[in-house]
Design a protein around this motif. Structure first.
Motif, mmCIF file in Angstrom:
data_model
loop_
_atom_site.group_PDB
_atom_site.id
_atom_site.type_symbol
_atom_site.label_atom_id
_atom_site.label_comp_id
_atom_site.label_asym_id
_atom_site.label_seq_id
_atom_site.Cartn_x
_atom_site.Cartn_y
_atom_site.Cartn_z
ATOM 1 N N GLY A 224 73.178 80.433 70.321
ATOM 2 C CA GLY A 224 73.656 79.338 69.447
ATOM 3 C C GLY A 224 72.654 78.203 69.345
ATOM 4 N N ARG A 225 72.365 77.581 68.008
ATOM 5 C CA ARG A 225 71.244 76.673 68.042
ATOM 6 C C ARG A 225 71.307 75.309 68.706
ATOM 7 N NH1 ARG A 225 67.956 78.917 64.745
ATOM 8 N NH2 ARG A 225 66.899 76.967 64.888
ATOM 9 N N ASP A 226 72.567 75.019 69.137
ATOM 10 C CA ASP A 226 72.766 73.869 69.702
ATOM 11 C C ASP A 226 72.714 73.597 71.053
ATOM 12 O OD1 ASP A 226 72.847 72.584 67.220
ATOM 13 O OD2 ASP A 226 75.115 72.526 67.212
ATOM 14 N N ARG A 227 72.644 75.027 71.681
ATOM 15 C CA ARG A 227 72.747 75.286 73.232
ATOM 16 C C ARG A 227 71.699 74.554 74.020
ATOM 17 N NH1 ARG A 227 77.508 77.149 74.927
ATOM 18 N NH2 ARG A 227 77.137 79.011 73.397
ATOM 19 N N ILE A 228 70.436 74.758 73.459
ATOM 20 C CA ILE A 228 69.319 74.019 74.169
ATOM 21 C C ILE A 228 68.778 73.079 73.290
ATOM 22 C CG2 ILE A 228 66.858 74.573 75.085
ATOM 23 C CD1 ILE A 228 67.662 77.402 75.217
ATOM 24 N N GLU A 229 68.570 71.952 73.943
ATOM 25 C CA GLU A 229 68.224 70.650 73.127
ATOM 26 C C GLU A 229 66.603 70.367 73.093
ATOM 27 O OE1 GLU A 229 69.294 65.707 73.094
ATOM 28 O OE2 GLU A 229 70.474 67.504 74.264
ATOM 29 N N THR A 230 66.156 69.923 72.089
ATOM 30 C CA THR A 230 64.822 69.557 72.041
ATOM 31 C C THR A 230 64.765 67.994 72.211
ATOM 32 O OG1 THR A 230 64.089 71.128 70.551
ATOM 33 C CG2 THR A 230 62.652 69.413 70.637
ATOM 34 N N VAL A 231 63.887 67.480 73.285
ATOM 35 C CA VAL A 231 63.680 66.285 73.521
ATOM 36 C C VAL A 231 62.288 66.012 73.310
ATOM 37 C CG1 VAL A 231 63.897 64.423 75.508
ATOM 38 C CG2 VAL A 231 65.259 66.431 75.610
ATOM 39 N N ARG A 232 62.025 65.185 72.089
ATOM 40 C CA ARG A 232 60.776 65.421 71.289
ATOM 41 C C ARG A 232 59.879 64.411 72.580
ATOM 42 N NH1 ARG A 232 60.443 66.982 66.646
ATOM 43 N NH2 ARG A 232 62.540 67.136 65.383
ATOM 44 N N GLY A 233 58.491 65.016 72.671
ATOM 45 C CA GLY A 233 57.600 64.420 73.547
ATOM 46 C C GLY A 233 57.449 65.001 74.901
ATOM 47 N N PHE A 234 58.929 65.652 75.149
ATOM 48 C CA PHE A 234 58.890 65.956 76.651
ATOM 49 C C PHE A 234 58.957 67.488 76.866
ATOM 50 C CE2 PHE A 234 59.952 61.485 76.477
ATOM 51 C CZ PHE A 234 59.365 60.883 77.349
ATOM 52 N N GLY A 235 60.147 67.817 76.216
ATOM 53 C CA GLY A 235 60.412 69.582 76.447
ATOM 54 C C GLY A 235 61.580 69.922 75.922
#
Length: 240
Positions: A224-235
Protein backbone atom coordinates in the motif's frame (compact mmCIF):
# COMPACT_ATOMS: atom_id res chain seq x y z
CA UNK A 1 40.92 -18.50 4.77
CA UNK A 2 37.51 -19.72 5.94
CA UNK A 3 34.67 -19.97 3.49
CA UNK A 4 32.45 -16.84 3.46
CA UNK A 5 29.38 -19.03 3.21
CA UNK A 6 30.12 -20.72 6.57
CA UNK A 7 29.71 -24.24 5.17
CA UNK A 8 29.79 -25.69 8.66
CA UNK A 9 26.47 -23.92 9.28
CA UNK A 10 24.96 -24.87 5.92
CA UNK A 11 23.42 -28.29 5.18
CA UNK A 12 24.48 -28.11 1.53
CA UNK A 13 26.91 -26.13 -0.63
CA UNK A 14 25.61 -22.72 -1.63
CA UNK A 15 24.63 -22.95 -5.29
CA UNK A 16 25.19 -19.81 -7.36
CA UNK A 17 24.07 -19.16 -10.93
CA UNK A 18 26.29 -16.64 -12.71
CA UNK A 19 25.05 -15.19 -16.01
CA UNK A 20 27.83 -13.19 -17.70
CA UNK A 21 28.56 -12.92 -21.43
CA UNK A 22 32.21 -11.87 -21.12
CA UNK A 23 34.22 -15.10 -21.33
CA UNK A 24 37.13 -13.80 -19.26
CA UNK A 25 34.97 -12.39 -16.46
CA UNK A 26 32.71 -15.44 -16.41
CA UNK A 27 35.69 -17.74 -16.09
CA UNK A 28 37.53 -15.67 -13.49
CA UNK A 29 34.44 -15.17 -11.29
CA UNK A 30 33.59 -18.87 -11.52
CA UNK A 31 37.08 -19.89 -10.40
CA UNK A 32 37.40 -17.20 -7.73
CA UNK A 33 34.01 -17.85 -6.13
CA UNK A 34 34.58 -21.59 -6.35
CA UNK A 35 37.65 -21.13 -4.17
CA UNK A 36 35.40 -19.58 -1.53
CA UNK A 37 33.31 -22.75 -1.43
CA UNK A 38 30.45 -21.77 -3.72
CA UNK A 39 29.08 -24.35 -6.15
CA UNK A 40 29.09 -22.40 -9.39
CA UNK A 41 26.99 -22.79 -12.54
CA UNK A 42 27.62 -20.31 -15.35
CA UNK A 43 25.79 -19.19 -18.48
CA UNK A 44 26.86 -16.84 -21.28
CA UNK A 45 23.44 -15.43 -22.22
CA UNK A 46 20.11 -14.63 -20.64
CA UNK A 47 18.02 -17.34 -22.29
CA UNK A 48 20.44 -20.07 -21.22
CA UNK A 49 20.47 -18.57 -17.74
CA UNK A 50 16.67 -18.65 -17.62
CA UNK A 51 16.63 -22.28 -18.73
CA UNK A 52 19.15 -23.24 -16.04
CA UNK A 53 17.18 -21.33 -13.41
CA UNK A 54 14.00 -23.21 -14.33
CA UNK A 55 15.70 -26.61 -14.42
CA UNK A 56 17.78 -26.39 -11.24
CA UNK A 57 17.64 -24.95 -7.72
CA UNK A 58 19.96 -22.10 -6.82
CA UNK A 59 20.54 -20.17 -3.61
CA UNK A 60 21.61 -16.96 -5.34
CA UNK A 61 21.76 -15.44 -8.83
CA UNK A 62 24.40 -13.05 -10.17
CA UNK A 63 23.19 -11.38 -13.36
CA UNK A 64 25.08 -9.07 -15.68
CA UNK A 65 22.89 -6.30 -17.06
CA UNK A 66 24.13 -6.43 -20.66
CA UNK A 67 23.42 -9.93 -21.98
CA UNK A 68 22.66 -11.23 -25.48
CA UNK A 69 19.22 -12.62 -26.22
CA UNK A 70 17.56 -11.74 -22.93
CA UNK A 71 19.25 -8.99 -20.93
CA UNK A 72 19.79 -9.10 -17.19
CA UNK A 73 16.84 -6.80 -16.46
CA UNK A 74 14.44 -9.00 -18.42
CA UNK A 75 15.92 -12.12 -16.85
CA UNK A 76 15.46 -10.69 -13.36
CA UNK A 77 11.81 -9.91 -14.12
CA UNK A 78 11.24 -13.47 -15.38
CA UNK A 79 12.86 -14.86 -12.24
CA UNK A 80 10.66 -12.70 -10.02
CA UNK A 81 7.54 -14.10 -11.66
CA UNK A 82 8.10 -17.36 -9.77
CA UNK A 83 10.90 -16.96 -7.24
CA UNK A 84 12.16 -14.81 -4.37
CA UNK A 85 15.74 -16.09 -4.71
CA UNK A 86 18.32 -13.38 -3.90
CA UNK A 87 19.51 -11.57 -7.04
CA UNK A 88 22.69 -9.54 -7.36
CA UNK A 89 23.05 -7.42 -10.50
CA UNK A 90 26.37 -6.48 -12.09
CA UNK A 91 26.51 -3.25 -14.08
CA UNK A 92 29.32 -1.58 -15.98
CA UNK A 93 27.61 1.78 -15.41
CA UNK A 94 27.26 2.52 -11.71
CA UNK A 95 25.46 5.83 -12.22
CA UNK A 96 23.36 4.83 -15.22
CA UNK A 97 19.80 3.73 -15.71
CA UNK A 98 20.95 0.11 -15.52
CA UNK A 99 21.11 0.27 -11.72
CA UNK A 100 17.65 1.73 -11.31
CA UNK A 101 16.13 -0.65 -13.86
CA UNK A 102 17.72 -3.66 -12.17
CA UNK A 103 16.47 -2.69 -8.73
CA UNK A 104 13.00 -1.92 -10.09
CA UNK A 105 12.95 -5.36 -11.72
CA UNK A 106 13.39 -6.94 -8.29
CA UNK A 107 17.14 -7.23 -7.77
CA UNK A 108 18.28 -7.06 -4.15
CA UNK A 109 21.59 -5.29 -4.68
CA UNK A 110 24.16 -4.45 -7.35
CA UNK A 111 27.89 -4.13 -7.89
CA UNK A 112 29.73 -2.10 -10.52
CA UNK A 113 32.25 -3.75 -12.84
CA UNK A 114 35.14 -4.09 -12.64
CA UNK A 115 34.65 -5.48 -9.13
CA UNK A 116 37.20 -7.04 -6.80
CA UNK A 117 36.45 -10.57 -5.66
CA UNK A 118 36.39 -9.59 -1.99
CA UNK A 119 33.72 -6.94 -2.69
CA UNK A 120 31.63 -9.44 -4.65
CA UNK A 121 31.96 -12.00 -1.86
CA UNK A 122 30.92 -9.41 0.73
CA UNK A 123 27.75 -8.61 -1.20
CA UNK A 124 27.00 -12.33 -1.63
CA UNK A 125 27.46 -12.96 2.09
CA UNK A 126 25.10 -10.11 2.93
CA UNK A 127 22.43 -11.40 0.55
CA UNK A 128 22.66 -14.93 1.91
CA UNK A 129 22.36 -13.68 5.49
CA UNK A 130 19.20 -11.81 4.52
CA UNK A 131 17.79 -14.99 3.00
CA UNK A 132 18.17 -16.79 6.35
CA UNK A 133 17.44 -13.77 8.53
CA UNK A 134 15.77 -14.38 11.89
CA UNK A 135 15.00 -11.09 13.67
CA UNK A 136 14.99 -10.41 17.37
CA UNK A 137 11.57 -9.50 18.79
CA UNK A 138 10.63 -5.91 18.06
CA UNK A 139 10.74 -3.59 21.09
CA UNK A 140 7.35 -2.13 20.28
CA UNK A 141 4.45 -2.89 17.99
CA UNK A 142 0.74 -2.61 17.42
CA UNK A 143 0.13 -6.09 18.87
CA UNK A 144 3.20 -8.11 19.91
CA UNK A 145 1.18 -11.11 21.04
CA UNK A 146 2.43 -14.35 19.53
CA UNK A 147 5.22 -12.61 17.65
CA UNK A 148 2.77 -10.92 15.26
CA UNK A 149 3.11 -7.18 14.76
CA UNK A 150 -0.06 -5.46 13.61
CA UNK A 151 -0.30 -2.06 11.95
CA UNK A 152 -3.87 -1.56 10.73
CA UNK A 153 -4.53 -4.31 8.20
CA UNK A 154 -0.79 -5.07 7.90
CA UNK A 155 0.35 -8.06 9.95
CA UNK A 156 3.99 -9.12 10.28
CA UNK A 157 4.60 -12.56 11.80
CA UNK A 158 8.23 -12.28 12.95
CA UNK A 159 8.38 -15.94 13.98
CA UNK A 160 6.93 -17.48 10.83
CA UNK A 161 8.30 -14.73 8.56
CA UNK A 162 4.87 -14.20 7.01
CA UNK A 163 3.47 -10.84 5.95
CA UNK A 164 -0.18 -10.24 5.14
CA UNK A 165 -2.37 -7.31 4.19
CA UNK A 166 -6.07 -7.60 4.91
CA UNK A 167 -5.55 -11.28 5.71
CA UNK A 168 -3.96 -12.02 2.34
CA UNK A 169 -0.32 -13.16 2.29
CA UNK A 170 2.20 -10.95 0.52
CA UNK A 171 5.30 -12.41 -1.11
CA UNK A 172 8.44 -10.41 -0.27
CA UNK A 173 12.03 -10.95 -1.30
CA UNK A 174 14.51 -11.48 1.57
CA UNK A 175 15.67 -7.87 1.25
CA UNK A 176 12.13 -6.49 1.20
CA UNK A 177 11.27 -8.59 4.26
CA UNK A 178 14.31 -7.46 6.23
CA UNK A 179 13.61 -3.83 5.32
CA UNK A 180 10.00 -4.18 6.49
CA UNK A 181 11.15 -5.84 9.73
CA UNK A 182 13.50 -2.93 10.33
CA UNK A 183 10.58 -0.51 9.96
CA UNK A 184 8.29 -2.71 12.07
CA UNK A 185 10.83 -2.76 14.89
CA UNK A 186 10.66 1.06 15.01
CA UNK A 187 7.07 2.06 14.12
CA UNK A 188 6.61 5.80 13.79
CA UNK A 189 10.37 6.40 14.01
CA UNK A 190 12.16 8.07 11.09
CA UNK A 191 14.98 5.84 9.82
CA UNK A 192 17.66 7.55 7.77
CA UNK A 193 18.84 6.01 4.53
CA UNK A 194 22.37 5.41 5.75
CA UNK A 195 20.96 3.61 8.81
CA UNK A 196 18.91 1.33 6.55
CA UNK A 197 21.91 0.74 4.28
CA UNK A 198 23.93 -0.35 7.32
CA UNK A 199 21.27 -2.48 9.00
CA UNK A 200 19.62 -4.09 5.96
CA UNK A 201 22.23 -4.09 3.19
CA UNK A 202 25.17 -4.27 5.65
CA UNK A 203 27.13 -1.52 3.97
CA UNK A 204 30.01 -0.49 6.20
CA UNK A 205 30.10 2.86 4.43
CA UNK A 206 27.60 5.28 2.92
CA UNK A 207 26.51 3.31 -0.10
CA UNK A 208 24.14 4.17 -2.91
CA UNK A 209 20.85 5.27 -1.34
CA UNK A 210 19.01 4.29 -4.53
CA UNK A 211 18.89 0.71 -3.29
CA UNK A 212 16.87 1.94 -0.30
CA UNK A 213 14.58 4.20 -2.33
CA UNK A 214 13.81 1.52 -4.92
CA UNK A 215 13.20 -1.17 -2.30
CA UNK A 216 10.83 1.16 -0.44
CA UNK A 217 8.97 1.74 -3.71
CA UNK A 218 8.61 -2.02 -4.19
CA UNK A 219 7.31 -2.40 -0.64
CA UNK A 220 4.76 0.35 -1.24
CA UNK A 221 3.48 -1.41 -4.36
CA UNK A 222 2.99 -4.62 -2.37
CA UNK A 223 1.76 -3.23 0.96
CA UNK A 224 0.00 0.00 0.00
CA UNK A 225 1.45 3.32 -1.06
CA UNK A 226 0.64 5.14 2.20
CA UNK A 227 2.13 2.48 4.49
CA UNK A 228 5.67 3.88 4.50
CA UNK A 229 5.93 7.65 4.78
CA UNK A 230 8.73 9.75 3.28
CA UNK A 231 10.13 12.36 5.64
CA UNK A 232 11.89 14.73 3.26
CA UNK A 233 15.51 15.39 4.06
CA UNK A 234 15.64 12.59 6.64
CA UNK A 235 14.37 9.19 5.52
CA UNK A 236 11.33 6.94 5.93
CA UNK A 237 9.02 5.72 8.69
CA UNK A 238 6.32 3.09 9.02
CA UNK A 239 2.96 4.58 9.92
CA UNK A 240 1.66 3.24 13.22
Amino acid sequence: MSSPTSPEASPHPVRVLLVEDDDLMRGSFTVALGRYGYEMTAAADGLTGLELFRDEVFDLLILDVMLPGLDGIGLCRRVRESSLVPVLMMSARGDGLDVVAGLEAGADDYVVKPVDTYVLVARIRSLLRRATYAPAPAPSSGAPEGGVLVFGDLAVDTAGMVVSVGGEPVALTPTELKLLLEFAAHPGVVLERHTLLRNVWEYGWDGDSRVVDLCVQRLRRKLGRDRIETVRGFGYKLRR
